[in-house]
Design an enzyme around this catalytic site. Structure first.
Site, mmCIF file in Angstrom:
data_model
loop_
_atom_site.group_PDB
_atom_site.id
_atom_site.type_symbol
_atom_site.label_atom_id
_atom_site.label_comp_id
_atom_site.label_asym_id
_atom_site.label_seq_id
_atom_site.Cartn_x
_atom_site.Cartn_y
_atom_site.Cartn_z
ATOM 1 N N GLU A 54 -1.357 -4.384 5.240
ATOM 2 C CA GLU A 54 -0.675 -4.370 3.951
ATOM 3 C C GLU A 54 0.480 -5.367 3.870
ATOM 4 O O GLU A 54 0.695 -5.986 2.808
ATOM 5 C CB GLU A 54 -0.171 -2.956 3.652
ATOM 6 N N ASP A 113 -5.334 15.284 2.232
ATOM 7 C CA ASP A 113 -4.961 14.209 3.156
ATOM 8 C C ASP A 113 -3.647 14.509 3.866
ATOM 9 O O ASP A 113 -3.369 13.963 4.930
ATOM 10 C CB ASP A 113 -4.839 12.873 2.404
#
Length: 311
Positions: A54, A113
């Site tokens: 990223e 998650d």
């Protein structure tokens, strides 16, 4: 009224507006989840998978923007806004480049998650960076218009998007989006609720509950958290005297903090902040998590009543 995730609306908007050849979309190996795959299906030559890197993606985005491109860089909020914060600050915002960080899966409603992926700090991080515009749309129509505004705006922008399908709030036929201008969803005289993202939908439910008990609640959709609409806040403070902010985010540094900063300087009044309070997320269904963290319509209504009672 339909239900659409803002991440889905984001992908569709990119594809719809993608005929502008200046637009380039970068993704960190999550295009099916962030929905940038929708853009890639139409304009594959302008969609680049940067892999699980990223920070590098944000630096590449900066380089492309320096060459005149309008760059949308996408990943989950945890990875885009937090992992890559240094590159966003130094490579994108410091030189004021035309990069739009469109971060999906923000907030608690990522669900099962769990805490590692439930980003509840991203607004605080992005809001603190000079020159960064921060937008958090509440439904599909608002998301589409926010993407259109992002294309037209020359400069860095953080767009906070969710995983969960949410109810439509607005009708495309009579909706106008303007960066930095909040929208009065419902008028009221006793209290003003200021919300962003899917908390707008939950706050609508809260307003309905309060109305049954004779409490008139105004609701403002503050889709642009930075720059925040000071005028609409001052007007609400003068007319209702109590402001309640609601966010799917830590109350430290988020929407509530932004509202308090604006009012402290322009028209001090009592503000009650509703959000995540000094906790991390945890695994569970979105509905379970909203209930656990007190972010349902029922919980919001209860907290508004308590705030009114203590005025």
């Amino acid at each position: 009224m339909g239900k659409t995730a803002t991440r889905d609306a984001y992908g569709k908007a990119l594809a719809e507006f993608g005929s502008d050849e200046r637009i380039v979309v970068l993704d960190a190996d999550l295009s099916k989840s962030t929905k940038t795959a929708t853009f890639a299906a139409v304009y594959p030559e302008r969609h680049l998978n940067m892999g699980i890197a990223e920070g590098n993606m944000m630096s590449v985005a900066a380089g492309l923007a320096a060459c005149g491109k309008i760059v949308f860089a996408s990943s989950f909020a945890m990875f885009a806004a937090v992992r890559a914060a240094e590159q966003i600050r130094n490579s994108v915002c410091y030189p004021k480049l035309n990069v739009k960080v469109a971060a999906t899966h923000a907030g608690l409603t990522v669900g099962e998650d769990g805490a590692s992926h439930q980003c509840i700090e991203d607004v605080a991080v992005m809001r603190a960076i000079p020159g960064m515009v921060v937008v958090c749309p509440c439904d599909a129509i608002e998301t589409k218009m926010a993407i259109k505004a992002a294309i037209e705006y020359d400069g860095p922008m953080y767009i906070r998007l969710g995983r969960l399908a949410v109810e439509d709030v607005f009708d495309a036929s009579d909706y106008t989006f303007q960066l930095g201008k909040g929208i009065t969803v419902k008028d009221g005289s006793d209290v003003t609720i200021v919300a962003a993202g899917l908390m707008v939908q939950e706050s609508i439910k809260a307003c309905e509950i309060l109305a049954k008990e004779g409490i008139s609640a105004r609701l403002i959709d503050m889709h642009t958290i930075k720059p925040i609409d000071k005028d609409i806040l001052v007007k609400a403070a003068k007319e209702t005297s109590l402001i309640v902010t609601v966010e799917e985010h830590n109350i430290a540094g988020g929407l509530g903090s932004a509202v308090c900063e604006a009012l402290a300087e322009n028209y001090p009044c009592k503000v009650k902040m509703i959000g995540v309070e000094e906790k991390f997320g945890t695994s569970g269904t979105p509905a379970e998590l909203l209930d656990m963290y007190g972010l349902t319509g029922e919980a919001i209504a209860s907290k508004v009543k308590a705030a009114l009672a203590s005025k």
